[in-house]
Write a protein that holds these residues in place. Structure first.
Motif, PDB file in Angstrom:
ATOM      1  N   GLN A   1      54.480  43.964  11.022  1.00 56.71           N
ATOM      2  CA  GLN A   1      53.024  43.868  11.110  1.00 56.71           C
ATOM      3  C   GLN A   1      52.546  43.012   9.944  1.00 56.71           C
ATOM      4  OE1 GLN A   1      50.210  47.103   9.548  1.00 56.71           O
ATOM      5  NE2 GLN A   1      50.459  47.640  11.709  1.00 56.71           N
ATOM      6  N   PHE A   2      51.723  42.004  10.237  1.00 56.48           N
ATOM      7  CA  PHE A   2      51.221  41.123   9.190  1.00 56.48           C
ATOM      8  C   PHE A   2      49.957  40.425   9.675  1.00 56.48           C
ATOM      9  CE2 PHE A   2      54.402  39.009  11.759  1.00 56.48           C
ATOM     10  CZ  PHE A   2      53.860  37.778  12.066  1.00 56.48           C
ATOM     11  N   ILE A   3      49.260  39.765   8.772  1.00 57.97           N
ATOM     12  CA  ILE A   3      48.065  39.023   9.159  1.00 57.97           C
ATOM     13  C   ILE A   3      48.287  37.533   8.918  1.00 57.97           C
ATOM     14  CG2 ILE A   3      46.482  40.932   8.758  1.00 57.97           C
ATOM     15  CD1 ILE A   3      45.701  39.628   6.106  1.00 57.97           C
ATOM     16  N   VAL A   4      47.551  36.720   9.666  1.00 56.58           N
ATOM     17  CA  VAL A   4      47.625  35.268   9.526  1.00 56.58           C
ATOM     18  C   VAL A   4      46.210  34.716   9.364  1.00 56.58           C
ATOM     19  CG1 VAL A   4      49.804  34.914  10.734  1.00 56.58           C
ATOM     20  CG2 VAL A   4      47.689  35.076  12.065  1.00 56.58           C
ATOM     21  N   PRO A   5      46.069  33.615   8.616  1.00 57.65           N
ATOM     22  CA  PRO A   5      44.727  33.072   8.319  1.00 57.65           C
ATOM     23  C   PRO A   5      44.208  32.130   9.402  1.00 57.65           C
ATOM     24  CG  PRO A   5      46.362  31.808   7.147  1.00 57.65           C
ATOM     25  CD  PRO A   5      47.126  32.882   7.884  1.00 57.65           C
ATOM     26  N   CYS A   6      44.161  32.616  10.636  1.00 53.86           N
ATOM     27  CA  CYS A   6      43.698  31.767  11.747  1.00 53.86           C
ATOM     28  C   CYS A   6      43.375  32.638  12.954  1.00 53.86           C
ATOM     29  CB  CYS A   6      44.766  30.740  12.114  1.00 53.86           C
ATOM     30  SG  CYS A   6      46.296  31.489  12.731  1.00 53.86           S
ATOM     31  N   LYS A   7      42.834  32.017  13.978  1.00 59.21           N
ATOM     32  CA  LYS A   7      42.540  32.710  15.222  1.00 59.21           C
ATOM     33  C   LYS A   7      43.800  32.774  16.093  1.00 59.21           C
ATOM     34  CE  LYS A   7      37.622  31.526  15.335  1.00 59.21           C
ATOM     35  NZ  LYS A   7      37.209  32.905  15.015  1.00 59.21           N
ATOM     36  N   SER A   8      43.747  33.596  17.126  1.00 63.10           N
ATOM     37  CA  SER A   8      44.914  33.829  17.985  1.00 63.10           C
ATOM     38  C   SER A   8      45.475  32.548  18.572  1.00 63.10           C
ATOM     39  CB  SER A   8      44.540  34.795  19.115  1.00 63.10           C
ATOM     40  OG  SER A   8      44.085  36.026  18.613  1.00 63.10           O
ATOM     41  N   GLU A   9      44.599  31.702  19.099  1.00 62.40           N
ATOM     42  CA  GLU A   9      45.056  30.483  19.764  1.00 62.40           C
ATOM     43  C   GLU A   9      45.844  29.572  18.822  1.00 62.40           C
ATOM     44  OE1 GLU A   9      41.351  31.817  21.987  1.00 62.40           O
ATOM     45  OE2 GLU A   9      42.053  31.735  19.919  1.00 62.40           O
ATOM     46  N   ARG A  10      45.406  29.498  17.583  1.00 63.37           N
ATOM     47  CA  ARG A  10      46.099  28.657  16.597  1.00 63.37           C
ATOM     48  C   ARG A  10      47.503  29.188  16.335  1.00 63.37           C
ATOM     49  NH1 ARG A  10      48.694  25.524  14.174  1.00 63.37           N
ATOM     50  NH2 ARG A  10      48.460  24.873  12.000  1.00 63.37           N
ATOM     51  N   PHE A  11      47.628  30.498  16.203  1.00 63.56           N
ATOM     52  CA  PHE A  11      48.933  31.109  15.948  1.00 63.56           C
ATOM     53  C   PHE A  11      49.857  30.909  17.149  1.00 63.56           C
ATOM     54  CE2 PHE A  11      51.830  34.791  16.079  1.00 63.56           C
ATOM     55  CZ  PHE A  11      52.437  34.662  14.838  1.00 63.56           C
ATOM     56  N   ILE A  12      49.342  31.110  18.353  1.00 67.06           N
ATOM     57  CA  ILE A  12      50.142  30.951  19.563  1.00 67.06           C
ATOM     58  C   ILE A  12      50.643  29.515  19.687  1.00 67.06           C
ATOM     59  CG2 ILE A  12      50.020  30.922  22.091  1.00 67.06           C
ATOM     60  CD1 ILE A  12      48.035  33.302  21.804  1.00 67.06           C
ATOM     61  N   GLN A  13      49.761  28.564  19.400  1.00 69.09           N
ATOM     62  CA  GLN A  13      50.141  27.153  19.447  1.00 69.09           C
ATOM     63  C   GLN A  13      51.243  26.845  18.434  1.00 69.09           C
ATOM     64  OE1 GLN A  13      47.067  24.441  18.188  1.00 69.09           O
ATOM     65  NE2 GLN A  13      48.014  22.680  19.170  1.00 69.09           N
ATOM     66  N   PHE A  14      51.103  27.389  17.240  1.00 66.97           N
ATOM     67  CA  PHE A  14      52.088  27.145  16.190  1.00 66.97           C
ATOM     68  C   PHE A  14      53.445  27.749  16.552  1.00 66.97           C
ATOM     69  CE2 PHE A  14      54.226  28.609  12.296  1.00 66.97           C
ATOM     70  CZ  PHE A  14      54.404  27.394  11.649  1.00 66.97           C
ATOM     71  N   MET A  15      53.454  28.971  17.039  1.00 62.95           N
ATOM     72  CA  MET A  15      54.706  29.643  17.390  1.00 62.95           C
ATOM     73  C   MET A  15      55.384  28.984  18.588  1.00 62.95           C
ATOM     74  SD  MET A  15      55.133  32.006  15.143  1.00 62.95           S
ATOM     75  CE  MET A  15      56.340  33.137  15.830  1.00 62.95           C
ATOM     76  N   GLY A  16      54.604  28.297  19.404  1.00 62.62           N
ATOM     77  CA  GLY A  16      55.171  27.633  20.573  1.00 62.62           C
ATOM     78  C   GLY A  16      55.542  26.186  20.329  1.00 62.62           C
ATOM     79  N   ASP A  17      55.325  25.699  19.112  1.00 58.70           N
ATOM     80  CA  ASP A  17      55.687  24.325  18.770  1.00 58.70           C
ATOM     81  C   ASP A  17      57.124  24.307  18.254  1.00 58.70           C
ATOM     82  OD1 ASP A  17      56.072  21.848  17.273  1.00 58.70           O
ATOM     83  OD2 ASP A  17      53.909  21.551  17.492  1.00 58.70           O
ATOM     84  N   PHE A  18      58.030  23.796  19.059  1.00 56.83           N
ATOM     85  CA  PHE A  18      59.458  23.842  18.726  1.00 56.83           C
ATOM     86  C   PHE A  18      59.775  23.084  17.440  1.00 56.83           C
ATOM     87  CE2 PHE A  18      59.150  24.111  23.423  1.00 56.83           C
ATOM     88  CZ  PHE A  18      59.572  25.428  23.557  1.00 56.83           C
ATOM     89  N   LYS A  19      59.115  21.971  17.213  1.00 57.44           N
ATOM     90  CA  LYS A  19      59.376  21.184  16.003  1.00 57.44           C
ATOM     91  C   LYS A  19      58.949  21.957  14.752  1.00 57.44           C
ATOM     92  CE  LYS A  19      58.995  16.642  18.214  1.00 57.44           C
ATOM     93  NZ  LYS A  19      58.258  15.346  18.255  1.00 57.44           N
ATOM     94  N   ASP A  20      57.803  22.638  14.842  1.00 61.46           N
ATOM     95  CA  ASP A  20      57.344  23.434  13.702  1.00 61.46           C
ATOM     96  C   ASP A  20      58.309  24.570  13.404  1.00 61.46           C
ATOM     97  OD1 ASP A  20      55.103  21.976  13.087  1.00 61.46           O
ATOM     98  OD2 ASP A  20      53.739  23.182  14.304  1.00 61.46           O
ATOM     99  N   GLN A  21      58.807  25.215  14.441  1.00 61.77           N
ATOM    100  CA  GLN A  21      59.703  26.356  14.247  1.00 61.77           C
ATOM    101  C   GLN A  21      61.054  25.935  13.666  1.00 61.77           C
ATOM    102  OE1 GLN A  21      58.691  29.609  14.557  1.00 61.77           O
ATOM    103  NE2 GLN A  21      56.744  28.506  14.770  1.00 61.77           N
ATOM    104  N   ILE A  22      61.550  24.779  14.058  1.00 61.00           N
ATOM    105  CA  ILE A  22      62.816  24.278  13.510  1.00 61.00           C
ATOM    106  C   ILE A  22      62.674  24.024  12.008  1.00 61.00           C
ATOM    107  CG2 ILE A  22      64.381  22.285  13.505  1.00 61.00           C
ATOM    108  CD1 ILE A  22      64.055  22.147  16.528  1.00 61.00           C
ATOM    109  N   LYS A  23      61.494  23.563  11.601  1.00 65.14           N
ATOM    110  CA  LYS A  23      61.257  23.307  10.176  1.00 65.14           C
ATOM    111  C   LYS A  23      61.309  24.590   9.351  1.00 65.14           C
ATOM    112  CE  LYS A  23      58.242  19.301  10.966  1.00 65.14           C
ATOM    113  NZ  LYS A  23      56.852  18.798  10.864  1.00 65.14           N
ATOM    114  N   LEU A  24      60.984  25.718   9.969  1.00 68.89           N
ATOM    115  CA  LEU A  24      60.940  26.984   9.252  1.00 68.89           C
ATOM    116  C   LEU A  24      62.311  27.646   9.120  1.00 68.89           C
ATOM    117  CD1 LEU A  24      57.715  28.652  10.714  1.00 68.89           C
ATOM    118  CD2 LEU A  24      57.946  27.181   8.721  1.00 68.89           C
ATOM    119  N   ASP A  25      63.278  27.220   9.907  1.00 68.87           N
ATOM    120  CA  ASP A  25      64.589  27.879   9.898  1.00 68.87           C
ATOM    121  C   ASP A  25      65.678  26.821  10.022  1.00 68.87           C
ATOM    122  OD1 ASP A  25      66.828  29.444  10.202  1.00 68.87           O
ATOM    123  OD2 ASP A  25      65.934  30.805  11.661  1.00 68.87           O
TER     124      ASP A  25
END
Length: 322
Positions: free
Chosen positions: A150-174
């Protein structure tokens, strides 16, 4: 200085013990797979009667970049990722089921909290990460480690969903991720078939997953969204390669909503009292992960690794969304 030296020796010893344990588990897993081969079809493996070094090379303990799709196939996947809506009809019931299950798991967690181990309760970081873990046994006898965070993020739901669904962004994190891509997607709904693979690390072979993912707004009035995933068994989509172990996502996903939705509850109002004046800027994420990596790691060993990896990941996610 003497204390630091002793600490270094203990850390080194602990790392060696962990690698040894993972090595033993990897060997056990590979041997179990050999038992599944019918007797008449069995052929002596090439490494029989060879040295232990040859054995380990066959199992592929090297840190190499694995590829499930050849370059010419990759272009074809990208080109045909959007398909006709009716081709996703076979996943309609699966989508409903996993969306419902993620919601149920998260809603029922408070009543079952005593059966979990609390790994982290970080009220000093801006994301307020709270992380739990427990071990469950699957019908096939394999044990897996399940996490709830459980955690909070500094954005609205749509922004978080878009970020988590961006494969290039996720590869950068891991940096362990080898490939992360959409195989096929529904042109009208937020439904996808996804391929994810991890590089081999040290003594552990590469792992991959093929899964169905659905995102849905489950409460329009309160802007609540649910994202859920589960592995599918269809080797025609991405055939299993010899050097990659196919993992299984039993159930994974999250529910995200504006933080203001839950601030009337005593637990949340106390937990987030320090940011109540800017609550409108945050969303609450509750994430469930139940994945079988086909590598049985004892719970006492998994706790430290999961705690560190999850804390690092959420830190990166939070900073990326600022």
């Amino acid at each position: 200085m003497g204390n630091n030296f002793c600490l270094g020796k203990r850390s080194y010893k602990k790392k060696n013990e962990l690698e040894h344990q993972m090595f033993v588990q990897e060997i056990d897993y590979q041997l179990d797979k050999l038992k599944e081969i019918p007797y008449r079809q069995y052929k002596p493996p090439e490494y029989e009667k060879k040295t232990i070094i040859d054995l380990l090379q066959v199992i592929d303990i090297k840190s190499t970049r694995q590829s499930i799709i050849e370059p010419e196939q990759e272009n074809e996947v990208v080109k045909n990722d959007e398909i006709k809506p009716d081709e996703f009809n076979q996943y309609q019931e699966l989508g409903k089921e996993i969306i419902t299950q993620i919601q149920q798991k998260i809603q029922e967690f408070p009543q079952d909290e005593k059966n979990w181990s609390l790994l982290l309760d970080d009220t000093k970081s801006p994301h307020f990460l709270k992380l739990y873990i427990r071990q469950v046994q699957l019908p096939d006898g394999n044990k897996i480690n399940v996490t709830f965070s459980q955690f909070i993020v500094p954005c609205k739901s749509e922004r978080f969903i878009q970020f988590m669904g961006d494969f290039k962004d996720q590869i950068k994190l891991d940096n362990r991720i080898d490939q992360f891509k959409c195989i096929k997607k529904h042109p009208e709904k937020q439904e996808q078939l996804i391929y994810l693979s991890y590089k081999s690390v040290s003594i552990v072979s590469a792992r991959d997953f093929v899964y169905f993912k659905k995102t849905e707004q489950i409460d329009k009035d309160n802007d609540i969204w649910c994202d859920a995933s589960r592995s599918i068994i269809d080797n025609s989509i991405c055939p299993i390669q010899n050097k990659i172990v196919r993992g299984n996502i039993q159930l994974s996903g999250y529910v995200i909503q504006p933080l203001k939705n839950v601030m009337k509850q005593e637990y949340f109002s106390q937990r987030f009292a320090t940011i109540v004046f800017k609550v409108e800027s945050y969303s609450l994420v509750q994430l469930w992960s139940e994945c079988d990596f086909k590598l049985s790691v004892p719970l006492y060993l998994a706790k430290g690794q999961v705690k560190q990896e999850m804390a690092n990941y959420i830190n990166l996610v939070y900073r990326s969304l600022l």
